[in-house]
Design an enzyme around this catalytic site. Structure first.
Site, PDB file in Angstrom:
ATOM      1  N   CYS A 381       0.846  -1.205   0.000  1.00  9.01           N
ATOM      2  CA  CYS A 381       0.000   0.000   0.000  1.00  9.01           C
ATOM      3  C   CYS A 381       0.883   1.257   0.000  1.00  9.01           C
ATOM      4  CB  CYS A 381      -0.992  -0.042   1.149  1.00  9.01           C
ATOM      5  SG  CYS A 381      -2.453   0.960   0.808  1.00  9.01           S
ATOM      6  N   HIS A 516      -3.705  -5.046   0.525  1.00  9.10           N
ATOM      7  CA  HIS A 516      -3.155  -5.564   1.783  1.00  9.10           C
ATOM      8  C   HIS A 516      -3.241  -7.099   1.816  1.00  9.10           C
ATOM      9  CE1 HIS A 516      -2.593  -1.755   3.926  1.00  9.10           C
ATOM     10  NE2 HIS A 516      -3.616  -1.340   3.217  1.00  9.10           N
ATOM     11  N   GLU A 518      -1.703  -9.131   3.596  1.00  8.36           N
ATOM     12  CA  GLU A 518      -1.599  -9.680   4.950  1.00  8.36           C
ATOM     13  C   GLU A 518      -2.963 -10.001   5.557  1.00  8.36           C
ATOM     14  OE1 GLU A 518      -1.074  -6.585   4.046  1.00  8.36           O
ATOM     15  OE2 GLU A 518      -1.483  -5.108   5.625  1.00  8.36           O
TER      16      GLU A 518
HETATM   17  N1  GLN Z   1      -1.940   6.673   2.811  1.00  7.44           N
HETATM   18  C1  GLN Z   1      -2.009   5.919   1.604  1.00  7.44           C
HETATM   19  C2  GLN Z   1      -3.347   6.080   0.906  1.00  7.44           C
HETATM   20  O1  GLN Z   1      -4.308   6.493   1.505  1.00  7.44           O
HETATM   21  C3  GLN Z   1      -1.735   4.447   1.855  1.00  7.44           C
HETATM   22  C4  GLN Z   1      -2.795   3.811   2.684  1.00  7.44           C
HETATM   23  C5  GLN Z   1      -2.331   2.505   3.263  1.00  7.44           C
HETATM   24  O2  GLN Z   1      -1.139   2.219   3.275  1.00  7.44           O
HETATM   25  N2  GLN Z   1      -3.262   1.709   3.761  1.00  7.44           N
HETATM   26  O3  GLN Z   1      -3.442   5.773  -0.236  1.00  7.44           O
END
Ligand code: GLN
Length: 544
Positions: A381, A516, A518
């Site tokens: 992410c 994600h 995970e």
């Molecule tokens: N802050 C980044 C976004 O909003 C990544 C979000 C995250 O890592 N869950 O895109």
């Protein structure tokens, strides 16, 4: 009809009720029953989505896009049952619904009250979508006696009357502290906590007593006598060597047996082979790798709960122990010498998800280290976004590359997602909008390029579905420039507009993902990206 098991906590918080619920569910499942676990959170936030990871740990995202309590992660990892929006409710959400109904005039002039309106809403939540289940386990967050949890305990009291007598059970989890000066375990806090519960009209059927020392038989009998439960239903729960040992340990102490006895059910002994195998892989590794996780919330491991678990699962898949070094990204802003000192001992470097600018330059610097030194790199992410900014700056000649999350920039390699195809059609956002519940949330499909590294990692798949939680995206208009710098876009949203995966074919293992992974990894089914990343780290450990 589903049977209900309510789980409350007493004496102190952090007794591991979530793990207890997950372990009991796993044991019932291992006896052939169909289970689902739900969490009631008494706080007033509508969901944990806007809460700081420092306060509340990670936000666990479901396939259907709910931002939920991290206990739902335990539930899903231990049972393999995908959690849903309908498995987590907070007081805030219940009040939000009730107030919206009141404003619409749905109550036809009635006075809207905690009993019956709030308690009815809680009961509806507990009873929903349960027809095909054998057991629904409902964990109540917080500790009995908290003001906020009163309506939940009252709803349980009512449900215990509404449902047939033999269809519900209440397990109260307590602490039996060891007072070293006296050399004794003390049962009084448990007695008080059960008295508190019974004063609310609810009598527990089983007590699960967390203790650091074995609970002697006479103390067990004493708890039973004072708390009005059978002695066999006072289950000692000694601290376990690892979370993977908990189901077998509770089984040995008779938890699932007592629960079935309570319901008058007879079932075959649980099939524990998969748990034995996991425990064996965890406790008898054949090697060790060290992974550096470069993040912001490194002081509190609950902030990266699923990530921590997924790395362990990756270790299980490769039969190695994974040592995780939590590294504060801000430290890496002190210069290259600090970065090298911290990162050289690592067999793999992971930049996890996160929010905000703080530490971002340190994360970008660690991507650079991993790229230049050929150390396996995994960006998740925000970690993928940092990998793209690093690539833009250092391999594509775009020196001013940045993310609009960190402020206005001339080169928005990462920018706000203004629209995307959601489950109910086109979703649109602006950077002025609400923060809560407005990210791109939940499971979305990604298409993988045929001959890519990730496609091989996913066993040759060309389409995958993974869970998302982000507001910003890698700007597809920089694709050509980044690819010329060697960072290949190997996974895209089906419409080809949102970059989902980037990789470096000229590097031993360099993958960034916008989702994600995970969240979907399980001990019996380690996520392929984590299994692959740890396999690469094992390779790296052999080289150094
Ligand atoms: N802050 C980044 C976004 O909003 C990544 C979000 C995250 O890592 N869950 O895109």
């Amino acid at each position: 009809m589903a049977r209900y098991i309510f789980i409350t906590g007493g004496v102190v918080s952090s007794l591991g009720k979530g793990l207890m619920a997950a372990s009991l569910a796993a044991l019932l499942q291992a006896r052939g029953y169909k289970v689902r676990i739900r969490k009631f959170d008494p706080y007033l936030n509508v969901d944990p989505g806007t809460m700081s990871p420092y306060q509340h740990g990670e936000v666990y995202v479901t396939d259907d896009g709910a931002e939920t309590d991290l206990d739902l992660g335990h539930y899903e990892r231990f049972t393999g049952v995908s959690a849903r929006q309908s498995d987590n409710v907070t007081s805030g959400r219940i009040y939000q619904q009730i107030i919206a109904r009141e404003r619409r005039g749905d109550y036809l002039g009635a006075t809207v009250q905690v009993i019956p309106h709030v308690t009815d809403a809680i009961k509806q939540f507990a009873l929903a979508e349960a027809s095909d289940l054998d057991f629904v386990l409902c964990e109540i967050g917080g500790t009995v006696g908290d003001i906020e949890s009163l309506p939940f305990i009252e709803a349980i009291r009512q449900l215990r009357n509404d449902l047939p007598r033999d269809q519900t059970a209440l397990i109260h989890v307590t602490l039996v502290p060891y007072i070293s000066a006296a050399g004794e375990l003390k049962t009084k806090p448990t007695q008080h906590s059960v008295r508190e519960l019974t004063s609310l009209g609810v009598q527990p059927d089983l007590l699960l007593c967390r203790c650091e020392q074995p609970l002697p038989d006479n103390e067990r009998a004493k708890i039973a006598l004072f708390c009005n439960v059978r002695k066999e239903a006072v289950i000692p729960a000694l601290d376990a060597s690892s979370i993977y040992a908990v189901p077998s340990q509770y089984h040995a102490e008779g938890l699932d047996h007592e629960v079935l006895r309570h319901f008058g059910l007879v079932a075959p002994l649980p099939e524990m082979a998969r748990w034995d195998d996991i425990l064996d892989r965890y406790e008898n590794p054949e090697g060790e790798v060290t992974i550096g996780v470069v993040g912001k919330y490194v002081g509190l491991q609950d902030a990266y709960k699923s990530l921590n678990e997924a790395l362990v699962h990756g270790g299980m898949a490769n039969r190695v122990k994974v040592k995780i070094r939590w590294l504060d990204a801000e430290l890496f802003e002190q210069g290259d010498a600090e970065i090298a000192a911290q990162l050289e001992p690592m067999h793999g470097i992971l930049v996890p998800g996160g929010f905000g600018e703080r530490g971002s330059e340190g994360k970008i610097a660690s991507v650079r280290f991993a790229r230049e030194r050929n150390v396996p790199f995994f960006g998740i992410c925000l970690g993928m976004q940092m990998a793209c900014i690093e690539g833009a700056r250092n391999t594509a000649g775009i020196a001013a590359a940045s993310s609009t999350e960190f402020g206005p920039t001339a080169e928005p390699v990462v920018g706000i997602i203004t629209e995307w195809m959601g489950k109910e059609g086109l979703e649109q956002r602006s950077d002025q909008g609400d923060k809560g519940g407005t990210m791109r949330l939940g499971a979305f499909e990604a298409r993988l390029s045929g001959n890519s590294h990730v496609s091989a990692i996913y066993g040759g798949a060309t389409a995958i579905s993974e869970r998302h939680r982000h507001r910003y995206e890698v700007n597809v208009s920089y694709r050509d420039a980044l690819e010329q710098g060697g960072l290949v876009f190997s996974g895209m949203s089906p419409d080809g507009l949102l970059p989902e995966i980037v990789e470096r074919p000229d590097h031993p293992w360099f993958v960034g993902v916008q989702f994600h992974p995970e969240l979907k990894s399980k001990p019996f089914d380690p996520h392929p990206l984590f299994a692959g990343f740890i396999a690469a780290a094992v390779q790296q450990a052999r080289l150094v």
